[in-house]
Design a protein around this motif. Structure first.
Motif, PDB file in Angstrom:
ATOM      1  N   THR A  76      -5.997   0.777   3.757  1.00  0.00           N
ATOM      2  CA  THR A  76      -6.230   1.790   2.734  1.00  0.00           C
ATOM      3  C   THR A  76      -7.260   1.221   1.760  1.00  0.00           C
ATOM      4  O   THR A  76      -7.536   0.020   1.775  1.00  0.00           O
ATOM      5  CB  THR A  76      -4.948   2.155   1.959  1.00  0.00           C
ATOM      6  N   ALA A 120      -4.737   1.006  -8.835  1.00  0.00           N
ATOM      7  CA  ALA A 120      -5.691   2.057  -8.499  1.00  0.00           C
ATOM      8  C   ALA A 120      -5.031   3.287  -7.887  1.00  0.00           C
ATOM      9  O   ALA A 120      -5.678   4.340  -7.787  1.00  0.00           O
ATOM     10  CB  ALA A 120      -6.748   1.504  -7.532  1.00  0.00           C
ATOM     11  N   ASP A 121      -3.774   3.176  -7.449  1.00  0.00           N
ATOM     12  CA  ASP A 121      -3.061   4.327  -6.907  1.00  0.00           C
ATOM     13  C   ASP A 121      -2.427   5.109  -8.054  1.00  0.00           C
ATOM     14  O   ASP A 121      -1.586   4.580  -8.786  1.00  0.00           O
ATOM     15  CB  ASP A 121      -1.973   3.880  -5.922  1.00  0.00           C
ATOM     16  N   ALA A 130      -6.583  -8.420  -3.461  1.00  0.00           N
ATOM     17  CA  ALA A 130      -7.086  -7.137  -2.967  1.00  0.00           C
ATOM     18  C   ALA A 130      -7.564  -7.309  -1.533  1.00  0.00           C
ATOM     19  O   ALA A 130      -8.416  -8.153  -1.249  1.00  0.00           O
ATOM     20  CB  ALA A 130      -8.224  -6.642  -3.850  1.00  0.00           C
ATOM     21  N   HIS A 149       0.846  -1.193   0.000  1.00  0.00           N
ATOM     22  CA  HIS A 149       0.000   0.000   0.000  1.00  0.00           C
ATOM     23  C   HIS A 149       0.881   1.242   0.000  1.00  0.00           C
ATOM     24  O   HIS A 149       2.093   1.147   0.192  1.00  0.00           O
ATOM     25  CB  HIS A 149      -0.944   0.017   1.204  1.00  0.00           C
ATOM     26  N   HIS A 183      -6.942   0.806  -1.449  1.00  0.00           N
ATOM     27  CA  HIS A 183      -6.356   0.036  -2.550  1.00  0.00           C
ATOM     28  C   HIS A 183      -5.325  -0.971  -2.065  1.00  0.00           C
ATOM     29  O   HIS A 183      -4.490  -1.428  -2.847  1.00  0.00           O
ATOM     30  CB  HIS A 183      -5.717   0.988  -3.570  1.00  0.00           C
ATOM     31  N   HIS A 184      -5.386  -1.329  -0.810  1.00  0.00           N
ATOM     32  CA  HIS A 184      -4.399  -2.223  -0.200  1.00  0.00           C
ATOM     33  C   HIS A 184      -4.382  -3.580  -0.897  1.00  0.00           C
ATOM     34  O   HIS A 184      -5.424  -4.158  -1.232  1.00  0.00           O
ATOM     35  CB  HIS A 184      -4.725  -2.399   1.291  1.00  0.00           C
ATOM     36  N   ALA A 201      -3.309  -5.582  -9.681  1.00  0.00           N
ATOM     37  CA  ALA A 201      -4.717  -5.650  -9.273  1.00  0.00           C
ATOM     38  C   ALA A 201      -5.049  -7.066  -8.838  1.00  0.00           C
ATOM     39  O   ALA A 201      -4.286  -8.017  -9.096  1.00  0.00           O
ATOM     40  CB  ALA A 201      -5.625  -5.210 -10.423  1.00  0.00           C
ATOM     41  N   ASP A 202      -6.180  -7.191  -8.180  1.00  0.00           N
ATOM     42  CA  ASP A 202      -6.619  -8.483  -7.655  1.00  0.00           C
ATOM     43  C   ASP A 202      -6.594  -9.563  -8.741  1.00  0.00           C
ATOM     44  O   ASP A 202      -7.089  -9.364  -9.851  1.00  0.00           O
ATOM     45  CB  ASP A 202      -8.037  -8.347  -7.100  1.00  0.00           C
ATOM     46  N   PRO A 214      -8.566  -4.438   0.849  1.00  0.00           N
ATOM     47  CA  PRO A 214      -8.805  -3.074   1.339  1.00  0.00           C
ATOM     48  C   PRO A 214      -9.159  -3.070   2.817  1.00  0.00           C
ATOM     49  O   PRO A 214      -9.703  -4.042   3.340  1.00  0.00           O
ATOM     50  CB  PRO A 214      -9.975  -2.601   0.474  1.00  0.00           C
ATOM     51  N   ALA A 257      -0.204  -0.843  -6.466  1.00  0.00           N
ATOM     52  CA  ALA A 257      -1.618  -1.006  -6.820  1.00  0.00           C
ATOM     53  C   ALA A 257      -1.980  -0.148  -8.030  1.00  0.00           C
ATOM     54  O   ALA A 257      -1.682   1.047  -8.084  1.00  0.00           O
ATOM     55  CB  ALA A 257      -2.505  -0.637  -5.633  1.00  0.00           C
TER      56      ALA A 257
END
Length: 464
Positions: free
Chosen positions: A117, A84-85, A112, A59, A119-120, A95-96, A114, A82
């Motif tokens: 955070t 998404a960050d 994934a 993260h 997007h953890h 990603a997952d 979360p 991640a």
């Protein structure tokens, strides 16, 4: 014949309560959540004779400046963050469900998780014979989970529900024998509560971890109720990590002579004495702040100072200054105004700068509160408790004034007049507080003792 499992090495940063990891099959290596001073990791890889090919972040960290970007630059390793960050630097977006092939015998599956955070990510490590462990970052810790309020209290409940679901997901997807390798939980303020133990498996966590034992509503309530303050410098860590940290600078600071030290002290700057508190009590320069390297110096200094304020470091030896420099760059304090090494007598511009601190135990405090003040000490007009709120709420000295250490420098006017007897949980924070009080011209006695002895020594107690 069973194939050899991968080897996972822990790189501990005990001063911040965190761990980084290097996993290797004997040739290629994967690093997870590296601290900023990556020379430690490069040295480990060198000793092992392995090549770092991948660096992964669970993260965007809020408690330290990451070394991931710099480590990837130095080694040419792929840098996984991640997807998404949104970051401005080159990285491998993860990603997952993604799988990172580290080598023919080592890979990680991206999960994934979360909660700590939004997007953890966690990383399940597979070896030749299947899942071996999972790097959980700030998700599932030893006996607890990562805190859920670092992105703002308005997100805390939502993230706590995500945290509960993420822990359950790990327990469902992976076997009980899989080892758990968290980044936080060894004294880090990123932990929701104090972690338990030094290693664990998913099977053990199912037995002890509230996220795996409690229903969602109960877990959320318990998690939110247990959250206390966290260091003010956290506000700067996520920003630095999202932007891409600058390379670390561990060069020796400019050396100050006794007159310069005196000038800085007279200007009210932060001049930090790095020796242990016993040495500080015996002799120190007037106006210095005690934050010994035998405790979490960087955490408390970073929490107390105005961000960007000049800091001068005093150690008995150059090695102490170098160690403090290393600890401070981990939290983004890169510019040290000056430094000096030696005894207080050697660093004083004149003998009138030398001071000592009177000390007492909780037995002495009990006697003083009962009217029998130990010889040579002033009667306590004020008992000051500088622990955090959760500690105070659990139990405190009856009639004491509560000002947590991080707030003390800005709340001196809230300390009632008279002689102040100051305590904490063990003596480390109380020594820092006593030095701040003395710097402000207050008469102070340091209660250098363990708080869990207070009641048995006869100190009257209360609860919030």
């Amino acid at each position: 014949m069973t194939a050899q499992a991968n080897d996972v090495h822990v790189i501990s940063t005990s001063s911040l309560g965190d761990r980084s990891y290097l996993a290797t099959d004997g040739e290629a290596a994967l690093v997870v959540d590296p601290q900023r001073d990556v020379d430690r990791i490069l040295a480990l890889a060198g000793r092992l004779g392995v090549r770092i090919t991948h660096v992964l972040e669970t993260h965007i960290h809020n408690d330290y400046v990451s070394g991931g970007l710099e480590l990837s630059r130095l080694t040419g390793a792929a840098y996984g963050v991640a997807a998404a960050d949104e970051v401005p630097f080159e990285r491998v977006p993860l990603a997952d469900g993604d799988v990172v092939e580290v080598s023919s015998s080592m890979r990680v599956k991206v999960l994934a998780t979360p909660g700590h955070t939004f997007h953890h990510l966690s990383y399940a490590l597979d070896g030749p014979d299947g899942p071996e462990g999972v790097f959980t970052g700030g998700s599932l810790l030893f006996g607890t989970t990562g805190r859920t309020d670092l992105l703002g209290h308005h997100h805390a409940e939502d993230l706590a529900r995500h945290q509960h679901a993420s822990a359950r997901r790990l327990a469902e997807l992976l076997p009980d024998g899989v080892r758990v390798w968290p980044t936080h939980g060894f004294g880090s303020f990123c932990s929701a509560t104090q972690a338990s133990g030094d290693d664990s498996t998913l099977g053990r966590e199912k037995q002890i971890n509230p996220a795996l034992r409690l229903a969602a509503d109960e877990f959320v309530h318990e998690t939110l109720a247990g959250l206390d303050a966290y260091p003010a410098y956290y506000a700067h860590m996520g920003v630095a990590n999202l932007a891409g940290p600058e390379p670390v600078d561990l060069r020796t600071p400019v050396q100050a002579d006794p007159q310069e030290l005196r000038d800085r002290l007279e200007r009210g700057e932060w001049v930090v004495d790095l020796r242990n508190r016993k040495a500080y009590v015996g002799s120190h320069l007037a106006g210095t702040v005690s934050l010994g390297l035998d405790g979490p110096m960087a955490t408390w200094l970073g929490w107390m100072i105005e961000w960007g304020a000049p800091v001068t470091l005093l150690g008995e030896t150059p090695d102490q200054v170098a160690q403090a420099r290393r600890e401070l760059v981990r939290i983004g304090i890169d510019r040290i105004a000056a430094a000096a090494a030696g005894t207080p007598e050697e660093l004083a511009a004149s003998p009138d700068q030398l001071r000592s601190l009177p000390t007492a135990t909780f037995d002495g405090l009990a006697s003083a509160m009962d009217g029998a003040v130990p010889d040579g000490l002033p009667a306590p007009d004020v008992v000051l408790d500088v622990r955090l709120k959760n500690e105070w709420d659990a139990s405190h000295v009856r009639g004491a004034v509560h000002i947590p250490l991080p707030e003390l420098a800005g709340r001196m006017d809230d300390v009632p007049h008279g002689a102040v007897w100051v305590h904490c949980g063990s003596g480390y924070r109380a020594t820092a507080a006593a030095s701040l009080l003395a710097r402000a011209g207050r008469r102070v006695v340091l209660v250098d003792d363990a708080f869990d002895r207070a009641e048995s020594e006869g100190v009257p107690m209360a609860v919030a």
